[in-house]
Write an enzyme that holds these catalytic residues in place. Structure first.
Site, short mmCIF file in Angstrom:
data_model
loop_
_atom_site.label_atom_id
_atom_site.label_comp_id
_atom_site.label_asym_id
_atom_site.label_seq_id
_atom_site.Cartn_x
_atom_site.Cartn_y
_atom_site.Cartn_z
N CYS A 14 116.21 -2.47 -0.91
CA CYS A 14 116.47 -3.58 -1.82
C CYS A 14 117.67 -3.29 -2.69
O CYS A 14 118.25 -2.22 -2.63
CB CYS A 14 115.25 -3.79 -2.73
N GLY A 41 119.27 -7.27 0.52
CA GLY A 41 117.99 -7.96 0.64
C GLY A 41 118.16 -9.45 0.63
O GLY A 41 118.82 -9.99 -0.26
N ASN A 115 113.89 -0.14 -5.71
CA ASN A 115 114.42 0.10 -4.37
C ASN A 115 113.91 1.46 -3.93
O ASN A 115 114.14 2.45 -4.62
CB ASN A 115 115.96 0.09 -4.41
N GLY A 116 113.23 1.47 -2.80
CA GLY A 116 112.70 2.74 -2.31
C GLY A 116 111.26 2.56 -1.89
O GLY A 116 110.78 1.44 -1.72
#
Ligand code: 5GP
Ligand code: MG
Length: 492
Positions: A14, A41, A115-116
């Protein structure tokens, strides 16, 4: 291209952003930044702001341009806020996972953009649920939010974040709002990118520096692995807290190969330069003299120009030509649940120019092979328009294992290179020859040691402790009671 890739674990690849400005509303700058991060994204987009009294949120499915209308931005009051674009993941288009995640607790209101991917989210969720926390999604971001909210009841902001870091394990680049305070947090191994920028009237924390550029700001530096950055309330600066120290980083090399924009600077490297350098190394390692070098647009372009340049410096008689044309309206929203539809998509997306290729030997350069759909189709297409021979050169090592850290890749069964050697793959895609780039070339181009990179997808050994997989280092998985080596205690 959200091609319905099935993944073994939940993945989130993301884009995140957070800003604190001096008086000016944050919504519009956040909106522009999200546009700059759109490639990270396309499933949903959202913004959460805080005006000093209350939190405002607008999150919707779709592209940034479709998710917001003028009035939505007007109602997002406040000079601090965060934003998120979410990458579509396996099959389910689930609005409960759209972000930023926002919630109000006794300890204040929280917004999170993540993000992750945590690899111990289930454990932490179970433990929090047992102590009374109710969850509305099965996403790992909500787990972080609840844990942080609980810690905020007992500790100040910095200590609360530190405690949360000592419980969660995996990759996370986060922008967070706690009331009108904006935070940026990067996991102890710095897997996903996160950087700080200075704007005319404030500061920004974001996944990629291209988002700083669109706001006419300047990149200050990357957020350090294990670092918490707290933006000042009126955009007047930031404080840094190094909460966790670890010997090695686990930077994702694939950000440089495929995912990030070429005009972004990540962990000290301009992505465009890295890709060109990888292309040069590809020539050095496995150059083949052909009439034409063809990039697969757009992702193969910088690789191919570096490759052709190095070839020409070696006096090879090769021509660089844009012989594959891309229809840029296919891909991001084309739904491709089946292999047949995926093949159709490649055909729709890429069309060879017969005159450039006919009667010639060609080298096709792409950044990576995942399932092999693109390369198989391209070899066939180029043969159909009269290529004499089609050689494939790939700017990354063979992808042999899935990503659990946030890049959406297929499961082992779907990866063409899993359990095969290069010649088997060459035969499958029917190319005259096939070469991948070495892992060492990647490390050299990034000026990092292998021990500081996450190479999970190309080695099958991960820098995190993942159930059922092996690891390439001594990782200490945090325990639920918060005792983790490397995390300084609450008192220092
Ligand atoms: P394949 O056709 O082999 O499955 O995928 C290779 C192509 O997909 C390459 O052209 C590469 O640029 C692109 N690609 C690589 N990684 C990803 C990813 O994580 N997501 C998407 N959508 N495309 C990718
Ligand atoms: Mg591509």
């Amino acid at each position: 291209m959200p091609d319905g890739r099935h993944t073994e674990g939940p993945t989130e690849k993301c884009g995140v952003v957070g800003v604190s400005l001096d008086g000016r509303d944050a919504a519009r700058p956040l909106y522009y930044a999200l546009y700059a991060l759109q490639h990270r994204g396309q499933e949903s987009a959202g913004i959460v702001t805080h005006d000093g009294f209350q939190q405002h949120s607008h999150v919707e499915m779709g592209l940034v341009g479709d998710a917001f209308e003028e009035g939505d931005l007007d109602s997002l009051n406040g000079s601090t806020g965060i934003g998120h674009v979410r990458y579509p993941t396996a099959g389910s288009v689930d609005s409960s996972c759209a972000q930023p995640f926002s919630v109000s607790f006794k300890s204040g209101s929280l917004g999170l953009s993540h993000n992750g991917n945590l690899v111990n989210a289930d454990e932490v969720r179970t433990e929090l649920a047992e102590s009374g926390h109710a969850f509305t999604s099965d996403g790992d971001t909500e787990v972080i939010a609840h844990d942080l909210a609980r810690n905020l009841l007992e500790a100040d902001l910095v200590r609360a974040v530190k405690r949360t870091m000592s419980r969660i394990h995996g990759s996370y680049a986060l922008t967070i709002t706690h009331d009108d305070t904006v935070l940026g947090l990067r996991d102890p191994q710095g897997n996903r990118p996160l950087c700080i920028g200075k704007l005319d009237d404030g500061y920004i924390i974001t996944s990629e520096s291209a988002a700083i550029d669109v706001l006419d700001g300047d990149l200050v530096r990357d957020v350090r692995p294990g670092e918490l950055v707290v933006l000042g309330p009126d955009g007047d600066g930031f404080d840094s807290y190094q909460l966790v120290e670890q010997e090695n980083t686990a930077h994702c090399f694939f950000e440089h190969v495929y995912f990030a924009r070429p005009d972004s600077r990540i962990d000290g490297n301009l992505v465009y330069d890295v890709r060109r350098e990888l292309g040069r190394k590809l020539w050095e390692e496995s150059g083949v003299e052909t009439d034409v070098v063809l990039p697969v647009p757009d992702s193969g372009r910088a690789f191919a120009s570096g490759y052709a340049e190095a070839a020409q410096e070696d006096d090879a008689d090769v021509e660089f030509a844009e012989g594959l044309m891309k229809n840029r309206y296919v891909g991001r929203t084309f739904i491709m649940p089946t292999q047949d539809a995926r093949e159709r998509a490649v055909r729709l997306k890429l069309n060879p120019i017969r005159d450039v290729v006919e009667g010639k030997t060609v080298t096709v350069i792409d950044d990576s092979i995942v399932r092999g759909t693109t390369s198989t189709q391209l070899v066939e297409l180029l043969n159909d328009v009269g290529a004499e021979a089609v050689h494939m050169r790939i700017g990354a090592p063979a992808i042999v294992a899935p990503c659990y850290m946030g890049i959406d890749m297929a499961s082992r069964e779907e990866l063409i290179a899993a359990g095969k050697d290069t010649d088997d793959i060459r035969e499958e895609i029917d190319a005259a020859s096939l070469s991948y780039l070495s892992i060492d070339a990647i490390a050299e181009a990034l000026d990092e040691s292998r021990a500081d990179l996450c190479l999970g997808c190309v080695t099958g050994e991960y820098p995190y402790d993942i159930d059922g997989e092996s690891t390439d280092r001594d990782v200490v998985r945090p325990t639920i009671d918060g005792a983790q080596a490397g995390v300084a205690s609450d008192d220092d």
